[in-house]
Design an enzyme around this catalytic site. Structure first.
Site, PDB file in Angstrom:
ATOM      1  N   HIS A 208       0.835  -1.208   0.000  1.00 56.41           N
ATOM      2  CA  HIS A 208       0.000   0.000   0.000  1.00 56.41           C
ATOM      3  C   HIS A 208       0.860   1.244   0.000  1.00 56.41           C
ATOM      4  CE1 HIS A 208       0.756  -1.197   4.193  1.00 56.41           C
ATOM      5  NE2 HIS A 208       0.763   0.090   4.484  1.00 56.41           N
TER       6      HIS A 208
ATOM      7  N   HIS B  99       0.752   5.093   1.182  1.00 60.65           N
ATOM      8  CA  HIS B  99       0.052   6.090   1.994  1.00 60.65           C
ATOM      9  C   HIS B  99       0.067   7.411   1.228  1.00 60.65           C
ATOM     10  CE1 HIS B  99       0.474   4.063   6.065  1.00 60.65           C
ATOM     11  NE2 HIS B  99       1.394   3.394   5.377  1.00 60.65           N
TER      12      HIS B  99
END
Ligand code: AMP
Ligand code: ZN
Length: 141
Positions: free
Chosen positions: A104, A106
C-alpha cells in the site's frame, strides 16, 4: 480482478477488497482500491492498494505497475483539493514500519508546519469524520 488469498491466512486489506471488513472506500477500479486510513496522521490520510495480495512492490507483476500508479495519481489529484502538500509513503518490511503486509501507498496531506508523525497513540477515525472526508474526496461530478 479478485484479490488472491494471502499465503497462510487472513489479511485485513484483502478483507476490505472483498467487503468482508468495513472500509471508507474512495476509489475502485479493476485492479486497485483506495480507502481512508483508520488511524490517520492527518485529515484525508488514505491508502492505495492493489487488489491482488502482494506484500511488496517487488512482488507486483510489472503489467500492474501502470494501473497501480494510475490509481495513486487519481487519489493524489483528489487530495490536491485538501492540500497540495502531501507525503506519499511506502513502508517495506517491519523495520521500515510496515505493519500490514499487503502492498500500500500512503497519501498523507500536510497542513501548516506541524509535523504530524510524532503523535502517539494515533486517534481512530470516527464515522462522522470519515463521511465528511469521503465527501470531500469523492469523484468529481
Ligand atoms: P504500514 O505501517 O505502512 O503497514 O501502514 C498500515 C496502515 O494501515 C496504518 O496506517 C494503519 O492505520 C492502517 N490500517 C490498519 N488496519 C486498517 C483498516 N482496517 N482500515 C483502514 N486502515 C487500516
Ligand atoms: Zn491482502
Amino acid at each position: 480482478m479478485a484479490a488472491s488469498v494471502p499465503e497462510g491466512g487472513v489479511c485485513i486489506f484483502c478483507d476490505i477488497v472483498a467487503r468482508r471488513a468495513p472500509g471508507h472506500i474512495l476509489y475502485e477500479d479493476d485492479t486497485s482500491l483506495a480507502f481512508l486510513d483508520i488511524f490517520p496522521f492527518t485529515r484525508g490520510h488514505l491508502l492505495v492498494i492493489p487488489k491482488r495480495h502482494v506484500d511488496r512492490i517487488t512482488d507486483l507483476p510489472e503489467t500492474e505497475y501502470a494501473p497501480f500508479l494510475h490509481a495513486l495519481a487519481v487519489l493524489c489529484r483528489r487530495v490536491d483539493r485538501l492540500s497540495t502538500h502531501y507525503n506519499v509513503a511506502l513502508n517495506q518490511g517491519a523495520l521500515a514500519g510496515q505493519i500490514v503486509f499487503h502492498l500500500h501507498f500512503h497519501v498523507i496531506p500536510r497542513y501548516g508546519n506541524a509535523n504530524p508523525f510524532g503523535v502517539s497513540p494515533r486517534e481512530r477515525l470516527s464515522d462522522e469524520a470519515a463521511r465528511s472526508i469521503v465527501a470531500d474526496l469523492a469523484e468529481a461530478p
